[in-house]
Design a protein around this motif. Structure first.
Motif, PDB file in Angstrom:
ATOM      1  N   ASP A 189       0.831  -1.201   0.000  1.00 31.04           N
ATOM      2  CA  ASP A 189       0.000   0.000   0.000  1.00 31.04           C
ATOM      3  C   ASP A 189       0.875   1.264   0.000  1.00 31.04           C
ATOM      4  O   ASP A 189       0.942   1.982   1.001  1.00 31.04           O
ATOM      5  N   PRO A 190       1.541   1.544  -1.123  1.00 25.58           N
ATOM      6  CA  PRO A 190       2.553   2.596  -1.172  1.00 25.58           C
ATOM      7  C   PRO A 190       2.055   4.021  -0.958  1.00 25.58           C
ATOM      8  O   PRO A 190       2.873   4.929  -0.818  1.00 25.58           O
ATOM      9  N   GLY A 191       0.755   4.228  -0.946  1.00 30.79           N
ATOM     10  CA  GLY A 191       0.262   5.544  -0.541  1.00 30.79           C
ATOM     11  C   GLY A 191      -0.318   6.375  -1.659  1.00 30.79           C
ATOM     12  O   GLY A 191      -0.289   6.009  -2.829  1.00 30.79           O
ATOM     13  N   GLY A 192      -0.874   7.528  -1.261  1.00 32.98           N
ATOM     14  CA  GLY A 192      -1.527   8.421  -2.208  1.00 32.98           C
ATOM     15  C   GLY A 192      -0.534   9.256  -2.989  1.00 32.98           C
ATOM     16  O   GLY A 192       0.645   9.344  -2.656  1.00 32.98           O
ATOM     17  N   ILE A 193      -1.072   9.903  -4.026  1.00 35.50           N
ATOM     18  CA  ILE A 193      -0.233  10.699  -4.932  1.00 35.50           C
ATOM     19  C   ILE A 193       0.461  11.843  -4.186  1.00 35.50           C
ATOM     20  O   ILE A 193       1.583  12.240  -4.523  1.00 35.50           O
ATOM     21  N   GLU A 194      -0.196  12.326  -3.131  1.00 33.66           N
ATOM     22  CA  GLU A 194       0.377  13.452  -2.373  1.00 33.66           C
ATOM     23  C   GLU A 194       1.626  13.048  -1.591  1.00 33.66           C
ATOM     24  O   GLU A 194       2.404  13.898  -1.169  1.00 33.66           O
ATOM     25  N   LEU A 195       1.767  11.756  -1.375  1.00 37.77           N
ATOM     26  CA  LEU A 195       2.894  11.288  -0.552  1.00 37.77           C
ATOM     27  C   LEU A 195       4.048  10.745  -1.374  1.00 37.77           C
ATOM     28  O   LEU A 195       5.070  10.346  -0.809  1.00 37.77           O
ATOM     29  N   PHE A 196       3.878  10.683  -2.676  1.00 37.43           N
ATOM     30  CA  PHE A 196       4.850   9.984  -3.514  1.00 37.43           C
ATOM     31  C   PHE A 196       6.282  10.479  -3.300  1.00 37.43           C
ATOM     32  O   PHE A 196       7.195   9.696  -3.072  1.00 37.43           O
ATOM     33  N   SER A 197       6.461  11.797  -3.397  1.00 34.50           N
ATOM     34  CA  SER A 197       7.844  12.307  -3.339  1.00 34.50           C
ATOM     35  C   SER A 197       8.470  12.040  -1.966  1.00 34.50           C
ATOM     36  O   SER A 197       9.656  11.692  -1.873  1.00 34.50           O
ATOM     37  N   ALA A 198       7.656  12.162  -0.920  1.00 36.18           N
ATOM     38  CA  ALA A 198       8.165  11.899   0.429  1.00 36.18           C
ATOM     39  C   ALA A 198       8.534  10.424   0.586  1.00 36.18           C
ATOM     40  O   ALA A 198       9.548  10.081   1.200  1.00 36.18           O
ATOM     41  N   MET A 199       7.688   9.554   0.019  1.00 32.22           N
ATOM     42  CA  MET A 199       7.967   8.104   0.071  1.00 32.22           C
ATOM     43  C   MET A 199       9.263   7.779  -0.672  1.00 32.22           C
ATOM     44  O   MET A 199      10.132   7.060  -0.168  1.00 32.22           O
ATOM     45  N   LEU A 200       9.374   8.312  -1.870  1.00 36.86           N
ATOM     46  CA  LEU A 200      10.556   8.043  -2.698  1.00 36.86           C
ATOM     47  C   LEU A 200      11.818   8.518  -1.971  1.00 36.86           C
ATOM     48  O   LEU A 200      12.819   7.800  -1.891  1.00 36.86           O
ATOM     49  N   ALA A 201      11.730   9.712  -1.415  1.00 37.05           N
ATOM     50  CA  ALA A 201      12.880  10.289  -0.701  1.00 37.05           C
ATOM     51  C   ALA A 201      13.263   9.441   0.514  1.00 37.05           C
ATOM     52  O   ALA A 201      14.433   9.358   0.870  1.00 37.05           O
ATOM     53  N   SER A 202      12.280   8.806   1.136  1.00 33.80           N
ATOM     54  CA  SER A 202      12.550   7.976   2.324  1.00 33.80           C
ATOM     55  C   SER A 202      13.096   6.611   1.946  1.00 33.80           C
ATOM     56  O   SER A 202      14.034   6.101   2.576  1.00 33.80           O
ATOM     57  N   ILE A 203      12.502   6.022   0.910  1.00 27.42           N
ATOM     58  CA  ILE A 203      12.889   4.654   0.505  1.00 27.42           C
ATOM     59  C   ILE A 203      14.366   4.582   0.143  1.00 27.42           C
ATOM     60  O   ILE A 203      15.061   3.611   0.464  1.00 27.42           O
ATOM     61  N   VAL A 204      14.858   5.619  -0.538  1.00 19.61           N
ATOM     62  CA  VAL A 204      16.244   5.566  -1.034  1.00 19.61           C
ATOM     63  C   VAL A 204      17.284   5.682   0.082  1.00 19.61           C
ATOM     64  O   VAL A 204      18.485   5.612  -0.185  1.00 19.61           O
ATOM     65  N   HIS A 205      16.808   5.814   1.307  1.00 20.52           N
ATOM     66  CA  HIS A 205      17.735   5.690   2.437  1.00 20.52           C
ATOM     67  C   HIS A 205      18.005   4.218   2.719  1.00 20.52           C
ATOM     68  O   HIS A 205      18.993   3.862   3.344  1.00 20.52           O
ATOM     69  N   PHE A 206      17.096   3.334   2.269  1.00 17.52           N
ATOM     70  CA  PHE A 206      17.176   1.920   2.609  1.00 17.52           C
ATOM     71  C   PHE A 206      17.626   1.043   1.449  1.00 17.52           C
ATOM     72  O   PHE A 206      18.263   0.006   1.677  1.00 17.52           O
TER      73      PHE A 206
END
Lengths: 206, 246
Positions: free
Chosen positions: B45-62
């Motif tokens: 459940d990767p989230g809504g369109i409003e959260l995409f950039s924040a999600m992407l920015a967080s994932i690339v830490h891992f």
């Protein structure tokens, strides 16, 4: 090529379909011209030698109507293309902005560069659609200009027709004058609609 | 966006993302999960369109984003998956696992490149880089086509909207006092869950699983004894309150 800003882009795809919708009125008038031309041809056939100078005028009216209808159909196609391209370009721009925002917010991230490729692809696609948009918009302007030129020519023909109508036999004079008047009104309505369309597009022009 | 590793095992990890302080105020808060193995990853459940950039920015830490090979959508709601069109551009090689029922609808979010792997009503499983995940039917809880995800090694159940609550930004990520927590989740379950029968079926199904963590898509995560407490509580309440129109 100047880039459309987001706000203009948002309304541009609406403007394109707005223009297309307004041109329905032009189509209607072109069909009216065609109808009047048919009436005039019938009248010319009935009146015979008395009105032979009117024949080129009626031929011109038929040609004008046909050309106008063809042009409106082409414009509708371009307007739809513009609307689609504009919307896709807007979505592409949004994607690029999201990637850029993520880039900004992941400054210290170990794998920050791992979405470089999709970001560049999104940018490339966005530029491609912008180019398409420019191409279709220029074409739309050309087509509108072509109809406008035809309507200017119609003005001249109307004046000539009026003179010709004044010289025909009184039996047919009223009929021909009525045809000329309707032709003039239709051409005038077309020009008025085209003016509004050009104004709409000018507000969005880049 | 906050993130936390909630499980670290020999072969894989679970990371939760949520409580994004910069999200627009009027959108509902959501939890997104990443299961990461040495070579692959799946977003739940990767989230809504409003959260995409924040999600992407967080994932690339891992992990590198191109190693994410799978996406899971429990159902069709926009807070879960309206970012699909953007993920489609980012990880176009990935497979989307989602209910067969919603394929025609989810594609409206944009799914040109991703492979859509329909999950049949009875559920299914995914083998990813040596780990096994199970798609557990959760239909009508609340969506008519809906799945939970169970990881038998981590003993984690991703439960989607089941267990969800309206959390405040500073609420703890894990449920601490279950009795106090009820006030955050009661109205949600009474209104959102339409079917007593579906509720009992799901409870019966998941009680057979060994669950140490129950991870919902909104609100706080249930751990250890709170998992059992939640299931007992859910069993005890009446759902479908929207049908009482008087």
């Amino acid at each position: 090529m100047m880039k459309l800003n987001g706000e203009l882009r948002t309304t541009f795809f609406i403007t394109a379909v707005d223009v297309s919708a307004r041109l329905n009125a032009v189509l209607k008038e072109a069909k009216n011209i065609s109808l009047e031309a048919m009436n005039a041809k019938a009248l010319v056939a009935r009146a015979g030698e008395n009105v032979r100078t009117f024949k080129p005028i009626t031929d011109y009216m038929v040609e004008l109507a046909y050309d106008t209808i063809q042009l409106v159909e082409e414009i509708n196609t371009e307007a739809l293309q513009i609307s689609k391209s504009s919307l896709i370009a807007m979505q592409g721009e949004f994607a690029v902005s999201q990637f850029k925002k993520a880039k900004l917010n992941s400054r210290n991230a170990l794998y920050r560069d791992s979405f470089e490729k999709p970001m560049l692809t999104a940018q490339k696609d966005s530029l491609e659609f912008e180019k398409n948009l420019t191409r279709h918009t220029h074409r739309l302007h050309d087509l509108l200009e072509q109809i406008e030129m035809r309507m200017l020519a119609a003005n001249v023909v109307t004046s000539t027709s009026r003179l010709e109508a004044a010289t025909v036999s009184s039996v047919y004079q009223a009929n021909f004058e009525a045809i000329v008047e309707k032709f003039e009104m239709a051409a005038g309505n077309i020009r008025s609609t085209l003016k509004k369309c050009r104004k709409l597009l000018k507000m969005q022009r880049y | 966006m906050k993130n936390l590793k909630i499980y670290e095992g020999k072969d894989h990890e679970w990371i939760v993302f949520g409580r994004d302080a910069e999200k627009p105020k009027k959108i509902i808060d959501t939890n997104q999960y990443l299961i990461k193995t040495p070579r692959e990853g799946i977003l739940l459940d990767p989230g809504g369109i409003e959260l995409f950039s924040a999600m992407l920015a967080s994932i690339v830490h891992f992990m590198p984003v191109d190693q994410i090979t799978h996406i899971f959508a429990s159902h069709q709601d926009p807070d879960i998956i309206s970012s699909l069109g953007l993920w489609d551009k980012t990880i176009s090689h990935a497979t989307l696992h989602a209910p067969w029922l919603w394929e025609g609808f989810l594609r409206h979010y944009g799914c040109e490149s991703l492979t859509y792997a329909s999950i049949a009503d009875k559920g299914g499983s995914l083998k990813m880089d040596g780990i096994d995940l199970q798609f557990i039917p959760a239909h009508y809880m609340h969506s008519s086509g809906n799945f939970s995800v169970y990881d038998p090694v981590a003993k984690i159940l991703f439960s989607g909207d089941i267990g969800a609550g309206f959390n405040k930004p500073d609420d703890p990520l894990f449920v601490e006092d279950f009795d106090t927590h009820i006030s955050s989740i009661k109205k949600f379950h009474q209104r959102w869950m339409p079917s007593e029968r579906a509720k009992m079926a799901w409870i019966e199904r998941v009680r057979k699983l060994d669950i140490q963590m129950l991870c919902p898509q909104h609100g706080s995560i249930y751990k250890d004894e709170n998992v059992g407490r939640f299931l007992n509580w859910l069993e005890s309440i009446e759902v479908g309150s929207g049908l009482r129109l008087d």
